[in-house]
Design a protein around this motif. Structure first.
Motif, PDB file in Angstrom:
ATOM      1  N   LYS A 254      58.257 -62.086  -9.653  1.00 50.43           N
ATOM      2  CA  LYS A 254      57.538 -61.264  -8.674  1.00 50.43           C
ATOM      3  C   LYS A 254      57.741 -61.757  -7.241  1.00 50.43           C
ATOM      4  O   LYS A 254      56.988 -61.393  -6.333  1.00 50.43           O
ATOM      5  CB  LYS A 254      56.038 -61.258  -8.992  1.00 50.43           C
ATOM      6  N   ARG A 255      58.758 -62.552  -7.021  1.00 48.87           N
ATOM      7  CA  ARG A 255      58.874 -63.222  -5.727  1.00 48.87           C
ATOM      8  C   ARG A 255      59.054 -62.247  -4.565  1.00 48.87           C
ATOM      9  O   ARG A 255      58.570 -62.509  -3.461  1.00 48.87           O
ATOM     10  CB  ARG A 255      60.022 -64.230  -5.750  1.00 48.87           C
ATOM     11  N   MET A 256      59.711 -61.116  -4.772  1.00 46.50           N
ATOM     12  CA  MET A 256      59.884 -60.153  -3.680  1.00 46.50           C
ATOM     13  C   MET A 256      58.547 -59.500  -3.335  1.00 46.50           C
ATOM     14  O   MET A 256      58.258 -59.235  -2.170  1.00 46.50           O
ATOM     15  CB  MET A 256      60.931 -59.112  -4.063  1.00 46.50           C
ATOM     16  N   THR A 257      57.734 -59.237  -4.340  1.00 42.42           N
ATOM     17  CA  THR A 257      56.391 -58.700  -4.108  1.00 42.42           C
ATOM     18  C   THR A 257      55.525 -59.725  -3.373  1.00 42.42           C
ATOM     19  O   THR A 257      54.836 -59.398  -2.394  1.00 42.42           O
ATOM     20  CB  THR A 257      55.725 -58.331  -5.447  1.00 42.42           C
TER      21      THR A 257
ATOM     22  N   HIS B 158      56.541 -60.133   0.264  1.00 44.51           N
ATOM     23  CA  HIS B 158      56.082 -59.003   1.073  1.00 44.51           C
ATOM     24  C   HIS B 158      54.628 -59.201   1.499  1.00 44.51           C
ATOM     25  O   HIS B 158      54.277 -58.964   2.668  1.00 44.51           O
ATOM     26  CB  HIS B 158      56.222 -57.704   0.279  1.00 44.51           C
TER      27      HIS B 158
ATOM     28  N   ARG C 104      53.809 -68.888  -2.611  1.00 44.99           N
ATOM     29  CA  ARG C 104      53.972 -67.906  -3.691  1.00 44.99           C
ATOM     30  C   ARG C 104      53.005 -68.205  -4.834  1.00 44.99           C
ATOM     31  O   ARG C 104      52.413 -67.285  -5.413  1.00 44.99           O
ATOM     32  CB  ARG C 104      55.421 -67.927  -4.205  1.00 44.99           C
TER      33      ARG C 104
ATOM     34  N   ASP D 263      50.159 -65.569  -5.896  1.00 51.52           N
ATOM     35  CA  ASP D 263      50.191 -64.989  -7.241  1.00 51.52           C
ATOM     36  C   ASP D 263      48.855 -65.183  -7.951  1.00 51.52           C
ATOM     37  O   ASP D 263      48.352 -64.259  -8.609  1.00 51.52           O
ATOM     38  CB  ASP D 263      51.317 -65.623  -8.062  1.00 51.52           C
TER      39      ASP D 263
ATOM     40  N   THR E 226      61.349 -51.498  -4.833  1.00 51.99           N
ATOM     41  CA  THR E 226      61.824 -52.856  -4.569  1.00 51.99           C
ATOM     42  C   THR E 226      60.665 -53.824  -4.377  1.00 51.99           C
ATOM     43  O   THR E 226      60.630 -54.913  -4.963  1.00 51.99           O
ATOM     44  CB  THR E 226      62.724 -52.869  -3.312  1.00 51.99           C
ATOM     45  N   VAL E 227      59.697 -53.417  -3.565  1.00 53.08           N
ATOM     46  CA  VAL E 227      58.586 -54.312  -3.225  1.00 53.08           C
ATOM     47  C   VAL E 227      57.554 -54.394  -4.347  1.00 53.08           C
ATOM     48  O   VAL E 227      57.124 -55.485  -4.746  1.00 53.08           O
ATOM     49  CB  VAL E 227      57.916 -53.849  -1.917  1.00 53.08           C
TER      50      VAL E 227
ATOM     51  N   SER F  19      59.506 -55.886  -7.498  1.00 48.89           N
ATOM     52  CA  SER F  19      60.315 -57.074  -7.232  1.00 48.89           C
ATOM     53  C   SER F  19      61.714 -56.986  -7.829  1.00 48.89           C
ATOM     54  O   SER F  19      62.115 -57.808  -8.650  1.00 48.89           O
ATOM     55  CB  SER F  19      59.589 -58.323  -7.767  1.00 48.89           C
TER      56      SER F  19
END
Length: 476
Positions: A72-75, A78, A100, A104, A165-166, A169
């Motif tokens: 989930k790093r892209m989420t 963001h 992160r 999370d 994308t967001v 992720s």
């Protein structure tokens, strides 16, 4: 033990588990920055083996938080970037990973109080030598916590690619590809399913005993505190939760069960393997399909091949644990024709190299590793392997072409290529084996039932399985 000592002990355990997670994330982050390939599932497994003395809850926390922060790093980035003046791409690797982790836990782990997530992140920053950034870490994470219901997400209608994308992720090219292939609602359902927690799916080996023996083994599994639910797609498959390492499942050393996703089982069942068949598996590692084939062809034999000693050792290890003496594994390049195998097989299994877009739920690092150009290159590689593999099937024999991806180029297009090259391959479409469950037959790709494609998250309400494609052919 008094309440204060108990609290201190729990705090130390919480700090240790988060330190372990940070070490995992830093190793994965370093590999990502160097553009080197790393299997994060193996990384997490190896670390947990090192800390096997931890209790089940602590190991589950480490696994969950590590997986979350990787997939989930892209989420997470963001969200963090929306509250921090210093963007994640500019942060020190350790601070980025700590942020992160904290984000999370605040957003996705209801069992963890937000205050604990913030406090542990601050402590971790200090332990890693970032005393001067403790206030920064604390301020950003507490701001996220206070405003988590007001987070601004990309507009689904105006910019669906960025939205996918967001929120899920994935790189933009995957979001765009899924949007084009499946439409927004279906793409969102598939990508959301990749982020869901999955059980460990196992298959009881019928060669170990009858139904009574299977029920006795299942009782032992449940007595070990493991939840076991029969999988509706195969009568000897079970979905397990609460597993503290597969080697600790009762019956592991005795070879009572195999660990295998239900999609992989179905691909073998579609081959219609009989007890005395000779089966050739051309790209077999780690050996799940070969071992299942050896179980079904218990009076026959399975010849299992892959490209390297390491991959073949995985097959041998699986076969040895499962006590499958009729499986022989050897190193062989599927791109090189083997004269000794010509017209030797009743069944040829071609589970071929692919982009892996169907198994992102189990191997999240795939979505960050695979590139769009890989799809075209892998589709060509598949065709070159099929030219050789087709010659291994005897007259009237069957060839199963399967992948664990969802791209048309690697699946339907290559099936069409096989049909269009009948003069070269001498293969004609055949009905899938009797093993395909009745509930799934209606989902086959054509009226004759010669191929099937499944997407993770479908059918709705059914257990999750990997995305996969299977097509059957008969040698003329």
């Amino acid at each position: 033990m008094d309440r204060k000592n108990s609290s201190n002990k729990n705090n130390k355990k919480g700090s240790l588990t988060r330190e372990i997670v940070l070490d995992i994330l830093l190793e994965a982050d370093a590999a990502d920055r160097k553009n080197t390939s790393i299997r994060t599932d193996r990384l997490i497994r190896d670390v947990l083996d090192k800390y096997d003395y931890l209790d089940t809850r602590d190991k589950a926390f480490i696994r969950r938080l590590s997986n979350d922060c990787i997939e989930k790093r892209m989420t997470l980035d963001h969200v963090i970037d929306g509250f921090s003046k210093i963007k994640t791409g500019k942060m020190k690797p350790a601070i980025r990973c700590i942020m992160r982790m904290g984000c999370d836990q605040i957003l996705f782990m209801e069992s963890v109080p937000s205050s604990a997530a913030c406090n542990e992140a601050v402590l971790l920053a200090g332990k890693k030598g970032f005393q001067g950034l403790k206030g920064f870490v604390n301020g950003v994470l507490r701001n996220i916590d206070r405003n988590k219901d007001e987070i601004r997400w990309p507009d689904k209608e105006k910019d669906p690619v960025v939205f996918l994308t967001v929120r899920y992720s994935v790189p933009e090219w995957i979001a765009s590809y899924f949007l084009k292939s499946f439409g927004i609602e279906r793409a969102e359902r598939i990508l959301a399913s990749y982020l869901m927690e999955r059980p460990v799916t196992v298959r009881y080996l019928t060669v170990r005993g009858d139904k009574a023996a299977e029920e006795k083994w299942m009782s032992e599994v449940k007595a070990a505190g493991i939840s076991a639910v029969p999988n509706p797609y195969y009568e000897h498959a079970y979905d397990l939760t609460g597993v503290d390492g597969v080697a600790k499942i009762p019956g592991y050393d005795e070879g009572m069960f195999a660990v295998q996703d239900i999609s992989s089982m179905l691909a073998v069942l579609c081959a219609g393997i009989r007890s005395e068949d000779v089966v050739v598996d051309v790209c077999a590692a780690p050996g799940g399909k070969s071992c299942f084939a050896a179980e079904l062809a218990y009076k026959g034999k399975v010849l299992s091949f892959d490209l390297s000693d390491g991959k073949v050792d995985l097959i041998k290890d699986n076969a040895k644990r499962l006590k499958l003496d009729n499986l022989k594994a050897e190193v062989h390049d599927a791109l090189e024709f083997d004269d000794s195998l010509e017209a030797a097989a009743d069944v040829v299994i071609c589970d071929l190299p692919c982009s892996g877009l169907g198994v992102i739920g189990r191997k999240p690092d795939i979505k960050f590793r695979v590139k769009p150009e890989d799809i075209t290159e892998l589709a060509e590689l598949q065709r070159n392997i099929l030219v050789n593999a087709a010659r291994y099937a005897k007259h009237g024999g069957r060839l199963i072409f399967s992948t664990c991806t969802v791209s048309r180029e690697e699946n339907e297009d290559n099936r069409r290529w096989i049909i269009d090259n009948e003069g070269l391959l001498h293969l004609k479409p055949a009905k899938l084996g009797e093993g395909l469950p009745e509930s799934l037959i209606k989902m086959t790709g054509d009226d004759e039932g010669t191929y099937v494609r499944f997407l993770t998250g479908e059918p709705e309400g059914m257990p999750l399985m990997d995305g996969f494609f299977v097509s059957a052919f008969i040698k003329e």
